[in-house]
Design a protein around this motif. Structure first.
Motif, mmCIF file in Angstrom:
data_model
loop_
_atom_site.group_PDB
_atom_site.id
_atom_site.type_symbol
_atom_site.label_atom_id
_atom_site.label_comp_id
_atom_site.label_asym_id
_atom_site.label_seq_id
_atom_site.Cartn_x
_atom_site.Cartn_y
_atom_site.Cartn_z
ATOM 1 N N TRP A 113 0.821 -1.222 0.000
ATOM 2 C CA TRP A 113 0.000 0.000 0.000
ATOM 3 C C TRP A 113 0.849 1.265 0.000
ATOM 4 O O TRP A 113 0.516 2.246 -0.662
ATOM 5 C CB TRP A 113 -0.927 0.022 1.209
ATOM 6 N N GLU A 114 1.948 1.259 0.757
ATOM 7 C CA GLU A 114 2.762 2.471 0.883
ATOM 8 C C GLU A 114 3.305 2.923 -0.473
ATOM 9 O O GLU A 114 3.211 4.089 -0.832
ATOM 10 C CB GLU A 114 3.910 2.235 1.865
ATOM 11 N N GLN A 164 3.028 6.292 -5.475
ATOM 12 C CA GLN A 164 2.923 6.412 -6.933
ATOM 13 C C GLN A 164 1.623 7.086 -7.366
ATOM 14 O O GLN A 164 1.612 7.873 -8.309
ATOM 15 C CB GLN A 164 3.017 5.025 -7.591
ATOM 16 N N ILE A 165 0.531 6.748 -6.704
ATOM 17 C CA ILE A 165 -0.789 7.306 -7.020
ATOM 18 C C ILE A 165 -1.358 7.828 -5.707
ATOM 19 O O ILE A 165 -1.833 7.058 -4.877
ATOM 20 C CB ILE A 165 -1.724 6.233 -7.622
ATOM 21 N N ASN A 166 -1.267 9.121 -5.510
ATOM 22 C CA ASN A 166 -1.634 9.722 -4.228
ATOM 23 C C ASN A 166 -3.146 9.861 -4.096
ATOM 24 O O ASN A 166 -3.722 10.912 -4.365
ATOM 25 C CB ASN A 166 -0.943 11.086 -4.082
ATOM 26 N N ILE A 167 -3.782 8.769 -3.689
ATOM 27 C CA ILE A 167 -5.209 8.784 -3.417
ATOM 28 C C ILE A 167 -5.426 8.201 -2.021
ATOM 29 O O ILE A 167 -4.701 7.318 -1.590
ATOM 30 C CB ILE A 167 -6.028 8.004 -4.487
ATOM 31 N N ARG A 168 -6.413 8.740 -1.314
ATOM 32 C CA ARG A 168 -6.626 8.390 0.097
ATOM 33 C C ARG A 168 -6.854 6.899 0.326
ATOM 34 O O ARG A 168 -6.464 6.359 1.346
ATOM 35 C CB ARG A 168 -7.805 9.174 0.671
ATOM 36 N N LEU A 226 -12.303 3.483 -6.782
ATOM 37 C CA LEU A 226 -11.871 3.359 -8.175
ATOM 38 C C LEU A 226 -13.025 3.097 -9.130
ATOM 39 O O LEU A 226 -12.977 3.521 -10.287
ATOM 40 C CB LEU A 226 -10.818 2.257 -8.303
ATOM 41 N N ARG A 227 -14.074 2.446 -8.658
ATOM 42 C CA ARG A 227 -15.231 2.178 -9.526
ATOM 43 C C ARG A 227 -15.981 3.453 -9.885
ATOM 44 O O ARG A 227 -16.631 3.523 -10.921
ATOM 45 C CB ARG A 227 -16.174 1.178 -8.864
ATOM 46 N N VAL A 242 -4.370 3.417 -11.976
ATOM 47 C CA VAL A 242 -4.124 2.096 -11.393
ATOM 48 C C VAL A 242 -3.950 1.062 -12.509
ATOM 49 O O VAL A 242 -3.052 0.219 -12.449
ATOM 50 C CB VAL A 242 -5.266 1.702 -10.426
ATOM 51 N N GLU A 243 -4.779 1.149 -13.541
ATOM 52 C CA GLU A 243 -4.651 0.215 -14.663
ATOM 53 C C GLU A 243 -3.311 0.400 -15.381
ATOM 54 O O GLU A 243 -2.681 -0.577 -15.778
ATOM 55 C CB GLU A 243 -5.817 0.375 -15.623
#
Length: 74
Positions: free
Chosen positions: A27-28, A33-37, A52-53, A62-63
Motif C-alpha cells: 500500500w505504501e 505512486q498514485i496519491n489517493i486516500r 476506483l469504480r 491504477v490500470e
C-alpha cells in the motif's frame, strides 16, 4: 476467438488488479505512486474498489500501473 485481442486487461477484474499490485508493491508504494486516500489512509481492497469504480481518472492510473507491472514481470 477473443473479443478484445489487443486489450491486456480484458477479463481481469479490478479486484484482482488491486490484489496483485498490493501483494507486489504494498500500500505504501502504491500510495506514493498514485496519491489517493484509499491507498494512503487506512487502505483496504474494499475501500479501493469503491473509490476506483466511481473515479475514472484514478482507475486509469491504477490500470496503467498494473500494465507496467505486467510488462516487468512477463
Amino acid at each position: 476467438m477473443a473479443t478484445q485481442p489487443n486489450n491486456p486487461l480484458h477479463g481481469i477484474k479490478l479486484e484482482q488488479i488491486i490484489n496483485d499490485l498490493q501483494a507486489h508493491y504494498g500500500w505504501e508504494y502504491m500510495g506514493y505512486q498514485i496519491n489517493i486516500r484509499c491507498f494512503t489512509h487506512d487502505p483496504s481492497v474494499k475501500s479501493s474498489l469503491k473509490f476506483l469504480r466511481r473515479t475514472p481518472w484514478a482507475r486509469a492510473k491504477v490500470e496503467a500501473m498494473y500494465l507496467k507491472y505486467l510488462e516487468r514481470n512477463a
